[in-house]
Structures are given as C-alpha cells and as structure tokens.
Write a protein that holds these residues in place. Structure first.
Motif, short mmCIF file in Angstrom:
data_model
loop_
_atom_site.label_atom_id
_atom_site.label_comp_id
_atom_site.label_asym_id
_atom_site.label_seq_id
_atom_site.Cartn_x
_atom_site.Cartn_y
_atom_site.Cartn_z
N ILE A 3 1.03 -1.05 -0.10
CA ILE A 3 0.06 0.25 -0.36
C ILE A 3 0.73 1.41 0.08
N SER A 4 0.69 2.20 -1.05
CA SER A 4 1.40 3.34 -0.93
C SER A 4 0.48 4.40 -1.71
N ILE A 5 0.51 5.97 -0.99
CA ILE A 5 -0.64 6.70 -1.39
C ILE A 5 -0.19 7.01 -2.35
N GLY A 6 -1.40 6.91 -3.20
CA GLY A 6 -0.52 7.38 -4.80
C GLY A 6 0.51 7.17 -5.52
N MET A 7 0.73 5.71 -4.86
CA MET A 7 1.53 5.51 -6.52
C MET A 7 0.92 3.51 -6.52
N GLU A 8 1.13 3.63 -7.73
CA GLU A 8 1.05 1.93 -8.44
C GLU A 8 1.94 0.85 -8.74
N THR A 9 1.14 -0.14 -8.22
CA THR A 9 2.46 -1.17 -8.19
C THR A 9 2.38 -1.95 -9.31
N ILE A 10 2.87 -2.55 -10.00
CA ILE A 10 3.30 -3.11 -11.32
C ILE A 10 3.88 -4.32 -11.13
N THR A 11 3.32 -5.36 -11.28
CA THR A 11 4.54 -6.74 -12.19
C THR A 11 4.46 -6.71 -13.47
N LEU A 12 5.61 -6.79 -13.77
CA LEU A 12 6.13 -7.30 -15.11
C LEU A 12 7.11 -8.62 -15.13
N SER A 13 6.74 -9.27 -16.19
CA SER A 13 8.13 -10.56 -16.50
C SER A 13 8.42 -10.63 -18.03
N TYR A 14 9.52 -10.23 -17.72
CA TYR A 14 9.58 -9.96 -19.44
C TYR A 14 11.78 -11.02 -19.14
N GLU A 15 11.88 -11.16 -20.68
CA GLU A 15 13.12 -11.76 -20.62
C GLU A 15 14.82 -11.40 -20.54
N SER A 16 15.37 -11.36 -19.85
CA SER A 16 16.61 -10.17 -19.31
C SER A 16 17.29 -10.20 -20.56
N GLY A 17 17.55 -8.73 -20.77
CA GLY A 17 18.59 -8.79 -21.85
C GLY A 17 17.79 -8.17 -23.70
N SER A 18 16.87 -8.06 -23.35
CA SER A 18 15.80 -7.95 -24.29
C SER A 18 15.35 -6.83 -24.60
N ASP A 19 15.34 -6.01 -26.15
CA ASP A 19 15.19 -4.79 -26.08
C ASP A 19 14.22 -3.93 -25.29
N PHE A 20 13.14 -4.78 -24.87
CA PHE A 20 12.02 -3.94 -24.35
C PHE A 20 12.75 -4.03 -22.60
N ALA A 21 13.75 -4.91 -22.19
CA ALA A 21 14.09 -4.69 -21.03
C ALA A 21 15.32 -3.87 -20.91
N LYS A 22 15.57 -3.47 -22.24
CA LYS A 22 16.62 -1.92 -21.93
C LYS A 22 16.57 -1.02 -22.16
N LYS A 23 15.05 -1.58 -22.49
CA LYS A 23 14.28 0.45 -22.69
C LYS A 23 13.64 1.02 -21.04
N LEU A 24 12.78 -0.34 -20.63
CA LEU A 24 12.34 0.08 -19.44
C LEU A 24 13.56 0.18 -18.49
N ASP A 25 14.60 -0.63 -18.46
CA ASP A 25 15.72 -0.40 -17.77
C ASP A 25 16.34 1.50 -17.44
N GLU A 26 16.23 1.40 -19.14
CA GLU A 26 16.68 2.91 -18.93
C GLU A 26 15.50 4.16 -18.33
N LEU A 27 14.51 3.98 -19.10
CA LEU A 27 12.97 4.67 -18.74
C LEU A 27 13.05 4.63 -16.80
N ILE A 28 13.16 3.69 -16.10
CA ILE A 28 13.40 3.69 -14.33
C ILE A 28 14.24 4.27 -14.44
N ARG A 29 15.57 4.07 -14.51
CA ARG A 29 16.80 5.26 -14.55
C ARG A 29 16.85 6.56 -14.31
N ASN A 30 15.86 7.03 -15.81
CA ASN A 30 15.30 8.31 -15.22
C ASN A 30 14.29 8.74 -14.82
N SER A 31 13.92 7.90 -14.49
CA SER A 31 12.36 8.42 -13.68
C SER A 31 12.58 8.47 -11.80
N GLU A 32 12.22 9.83 -11.92
CA GLU A 32 11.67 10.09 -10.62
C GLU A 32 10.99 8.90 -9.64
#
Length: 87
Positions: A3-32
C-alpha cells in the motif's frame, strides 16, 4: 499487500537482455519516484500475495461491472506508452 498512497504497483515478467528490458531499465533509471523490487520467491507469488491479488482483482471486476471505473483498451495504453517513451 503493498500500500503506497498515490503510487501504483506493477508486476512485469520479461526476458532479461531483450530490447524491452533495456528500454524499461533506461526508463526506470531516468524516472523519479520509481523503484524496482526483484522477487526472491522461488515459485512466484506467496500464498498471501495471491490472496491479496485475488481480492484486488475481484474488487476491480465489481467496480467495472457497476460502472464505477472506465476501462481503456490495451491497444490505446500501449500506443500512448510508445508515443511518450518511444517503445
């Protein structure tokens, strides 16, 4: 249950090293305000997590059936993500 006020929790399953994983990692690193929690559960969700998830899904279905919330088609969600983040 998380439970986090004003926050959403998302569970993702993906292949490590995939293009999606790389873009997601970049998005997470650049997000507050985004944090990653890796599951250490050997078989996925614990019993309590499964029960919590069932309760959340059951309530969400009730809300949808009663017209309390509106749905957005998956295609629209993914189109908006692609447009905004370039996926």
């Amino acid at each position: 249950m998380t439970i986090s006020i004003g926050m959403e929790t998302i569970t993702l399953s993906y292949e490590s090293g995939s293009d999606f994983a790389k873009k997601l990692d970049e998005l997470i690193r650049n997000s507050e305000g985004v944090r990653v929690v890796k599951s250490e559960e050997p078989n996925g969700l614990s019993y309590q997590q499964e029960e919590d998830l069932r309760s959340v899904v059951k309530e969400r279905i009730r809300q949808l059936e009663d017209g309390e919330v509106k749905t957005i088609p998956n295609e629209q969600v993914f189109a908006e993500i692609r447009e905004r983040y370039g996926f």
